[in-house]
Each structure stands twice: as C-alpha cells, then as structure tokens.
Enzyme design. Structure first.
Site, PDB file in Angstrom:
ATOM      1  N   CYS A  75       0.807  -1.163  -0.063  1.00 60.40           N
ATOM      2  CA  CYS A  75       0.107  -0.131   0.041  1.00 60.40           C
ATOM      3  C   CYS A  75       0.988   1.433   0.012  1.00 60.40           C
ATOM      4  O   CYS A  75       1.987   1.499   0.514  1.00 60.40           O
ATOM      5  CB  CYS A  75      -1.137  -0.224   1.075  1.00 60.40           C
ATOM      6  SG  CYS A  75      -0.625   0.811   2.644  1.00 60.40           S
ATOM      7  N   GLU A  76       0.529   2.229  -0.775  1.00 52.37           N
ATOM      8  CA  GLU A  76       1.356   3.396  -0.793  1.00 52.37           C
ATOM      9  C   GLU A  76       1.325   4.399   0.107  1.00 52.37           C
ATOM     10  O   GLU A  76       2.021   5.139   0.478  1.00 52.37           O
ATOM     11  CB  GLU A  76       0.874   4.143  -2.146  1.00 52.37           C
ATOM     12  CG  GLU A  76      -0.334   4.588  -2.110  1.00 52.37           C
ATOM     13  CD  GLU A  76      -0.800   5.344  -3.756  1.00 52.37           C
ATOM     14  OE1 GLU A  76      -0.499   4.863  -4.636  1.00 52.37           O
ATOM     15  OE2 GLU A  76      -1.460   6.266  -3.624  1.00 52.37           O
ATOM     16  N   HIS A  77       0.340   4.064   1.345  1.00 52.95           N
ATOM     17  CA  HIS A  77       0.256   4.965   2.330  1.00 52.95           C
ATOM     18  C   HIS A  77       1.368   4.529   3.266  1.00 52.95           C
ATOM     19  O   HIS A  77       1.753   5.369   4.123  1.00 52.95           O
ATOM     20  CB  HIS A  77      -1.161   5.104   2.804  1.00 52.95           C
ATOM     21  CG  HIS A  77      -2.060   5.358   1.885  1.00 52.95           C
ATOM     22  ND1 HIS A  77      -3.372   4.835   1.652  1.00 52.95           N
ATOM     23  CD2 HIS A  77      -2.004   6.586   1.037  1.00 52.95           C
ATOM     24  CE1 HIS A  77      -4.080   5.622   0.817  1.00 52.95           C
ATOM     25  NE2 HIS A  77      -3.146   6.568   0.227  1.00 52.95           N
ATOM     26  N   HIS A  78       1.536   3.250   3.432  1.00 48.81           N
ATOM     27  CA  HIS A  78       2.414   2.516   4.806  1.00 48.81           C
ATOM     28  C   HIS A  78       3.382   1.644   4.078  1.00 48.81           C
ATOM     29  O   HIS A  78       4.357   1.427   5.078  1.00 48.81           O
ATOM     30  CB  HIS A  78       1.354   1.801   5.674  1.00 48.81           C
ATOM     31  CG  HIS A  78       0.196   2.646   6.340  1.00 48.81           C
ATOM     32  ND1 HIS A  78      -1.154   2.512   5.520  1.00 48.81           N
ATOM     33  CD2 HIS A  78       0.061   3.512   7.183  1.00 48.81           C
ATOM     34  CE1 HIS A  78      -1.711   3.424   6.351  1.00 48.81           C
ATOM     35  NE2 HIS A  78      -1.124   3.938   7.417  1.00 48.81           N
ATOM     36  N   GLN A 116      -5.519  -0.156  -3.673  1.00 50.37           N
ATOM     37  CA  GLN A 116      -6.240  -1.222  -4.600  1.00 50.37           C
ATOM     38  C   GLN A 116      -6.972  -0.856  -5.556  1.00 50.37           C
ATOM     39  O   GLN A 116      -7.186  -1.353  -6.652  1.00 50.37           O
ATOM     40  CB  GLN A 116      -7.128  -2.157  -3.420  1.00 50.37           C
ATOM     41  CG  GLN A 116      -7.535  -3.324  -3.984  1.00 50.37           C
ATOM     42  CD  GLN A 116      -8.417  -4.111  -2.908  1.00 50.37           C
ATOM     43  OE1 GLN A 116      -7.909  -4.095  -1.718  1.00 50.37           O
ATOM     44  NE2 GLN A 116      -9.257  -4.773  -3.303  1.00 50.37           N
ATOM     45  N   HIS A 144      -5.511  -6.078   3.943  1.00 46.95           N
ATOM     46  CA  HIS A 144      -4.224  -5.030   4.026  1.00 46.95           C
ATOM     47  C   HIS A 144      -3.660  -5.036   5.330  1.00 46.95           C
ATOM     48  O   HIS A 144      -4.316  -4.997   6.235  1.00 46.95           O
ATOM     49  CB  HIS A 144      -4.823  -3.563   4.087  1.00 46.95           C
ATOM     50  CG  HIS A 144      -5.349  -3.284   2.316  1.00 46.95           C
ATOM     51  ND1 HIS A 144      -4.874  -2.430   1.753  1.00 46.95           N
ATOM     52  CD2 HIS A 144      -6.334  -3.941   1.627  1.00 46.95           C
ATOM     53  CE1 HIS A 144      -5.652  -2.385   0.537  1.00 46.95           C
ATOM     54  NE2 HIS A 144      -6.270  -3.276   0.512  1.00 46.95           N
ATOM     55  N   CYS A 146      -1.822  -3.139   6.771  1.00 47.54           N
ATOM     56  CA  CYS A 146      -1.943  -1.704   7.689  1.00 47.54           C
ATOM     57  C   CYS A 146      -3.161  -1.676   8.310  1.00 47.54           C
ATOM     58  O   CYS A 146      -3.149  -0.867   9.483  1.00 47.54           O
ATOM     59  CB  CYS A 146      -1.672  -0.597   6.501  1.00 47.54           C
ATOM     60  SG  CYS A 146      -3.273  -0.517   5.309  1.00 47.54           S
TER      61      CYS A 146
END
Ligand SMILES: Nc1nc2c(ncn2[C@@H]2O[C@H](COP(=O)(O)OP(=O)(O)OP(=O)(O)O)[C@@H](O)[C@H]2O)c(=O)[nH]1
Ligand SMILES: [Zn+2]
Length: 186
Positions: A75-78, A116, A144, A146
């Site tokens: 995931c690009e956030h975490h 996603q 996920h 995260c």
C-alpha cells in the site's frame, strides 16, 4: 541507488532503536533493500515486454476468465503489504492473450506502491489495451496489513474493488455471468 537504499535501511534500524552492528543485522540493510527492489520491480517492466507477443488468433468470442490469481502488493500509504486474489475476465474480439500473461500483467502493476482501486483499474486498462476486448472485468479481494497489524487492527475485513469496462459495464447479464463464475454472484 542500491547502496543508498542500504544506508537508508541502516538508518531505519537505528531509528527503531536497534543496533545495526549486531551480528544478525549486519547484512540486513542489504537484504531489505534487495527485497524492496524485488517487491517494486513492476516499475521496470513495460506491457509490451510482459506480453511478449503472446496474442493468438481465435474466433472464440465468449468470456474468458482467469480467477484466483494470487496478488501481493504494497500500500502506498504505509508501504505495508496487501495480499489477496485477482479475478480477470475479458471478451475476445479475434485475439486471445496467453494465459500466463494475464497473471504477469497483474504482477507488473501489483509490484509497485499502490492503492487497491488504482491497481484494479490499471490491470483492466492494460488488458483492454492489449486485447482490444469487447469488455474487461477485474475484481480484487485483498487484506491490508496496514489495517491488521497496526491502525484499527481489524483482522477479518476484506476489501473488494472492481472495474468493469465495455460489455461488462453495459450488460447486466454479462456482469452477472462473470460474478457467478467467480463465485460472487447471487
Ligand atoms: N481506499 C484505500 N485506502 C487504503 C488503501 N490502503 C490503505 N488505505 C487507507 O489509507 C488511509 C490513510 O489514512 P491516514 O489517516 O492518512 O493514515 P493513518 O493515520 O495511518 O490511518 P489509519 O490506518 O486509520 O491509522 C487509511 O484509511 C488506510 O486504511 C487502499 O488500497 N485503498
Ligand atoms: Zn496502508
């Protein structure tokens, strides 16, 4: 570049309060950098290279489905993994795609920093571009890390995302047939 990444991982080890000179951690920056490069190797691939010309003439114009393609992304956030399955379908218009290439296209986009929804769309657009299909459908179901290992810590929630193009968007029957065949229909 890799050497730089090694140094950054060394800093991360220090940052979490560990000792990068400890025997077990001596090679860890190098290993972690190598692993991360692998997990993001989709940036270095092109659609043309991945498909490698494996398009075959066929007058079959019925839905082709490849279901339960395992999927590992970050995931690009975490930058934590999300893991699940992709189901891909298309309706050929004269050419069918080599079976393994569907999974390779999934991997090419999964091995990047993603959310996603965007991953689902990129796979659908790529299949459409390569096959010129009358319709493309992609459903991804994923968990996920995260959300599981940190944050809200929900262990059982599964995210489902879908993109329907062409005939799958226009015709309820086609969409239902697809959802039924991947075991998600009513
Ligand atoms: N829509 C979508 N959201 C995602 C995906 N991966 C992670 N997220 C979400 O991205 C959001 C980032 O929210 P922020 O509040 O900026 O970050 P955060 O404080 O780490 O959020 P929490 O996870 O709620 O602790 C979170 O709600 C994540 O669950 C994804 O693939 N799609
Ligand atoms: Zn995340």
């Amino acid at each position: 570049m890799t050497l730089d990444m090694n140094n950054h991982y060394r800093e991360i080890i220090l940052g979490v309060g560990e000792n990068p000179e400890r025997e077990g951690l001596l090679d860890t920056p190098k290993r972690a950098a190598k692993a991360m490069q692998y997990l993001c190797n989709g940036y270095h691939k092109s659609l043309e290279e991945v498909v490698n010309g494996a398009l075959f003439e066929s007058d079959n114009d019925e839905m082709v489905i490849v279901r339960d393609i395992e999927l590992y992304s970050l995931c690009e956030h975490h930058m934590l993994p999300f893991i699940g399955k992709a189901h891909v379908a298309y309706i050929p218009t004269g050419k069918v795609l080599g079976l393994s290439k569907v999974a390779r296209i999934v991997d090419m986009f999964a091995r990047r920093l993603q959310i996603q929804e965007n991953l689902t769309k990129q796979i659908a657009d790529a299949i459409q571009q390569v096959t010129n299909a009358a319709g493309v459908a992609v459903v991804i179901e994923a968990k996920h890390m995260c959300m599981m290992m940190r944050g809200v810590e929900k262990q059982n929630s599964v995210m489902t995302s879908s993109v329907m193009l062409g005939a799958f968007r226009e015709s309820c029957n086609t969409r239902h047939e697809f959802l039924q065949l991947i075991g998600r229909g009513k």
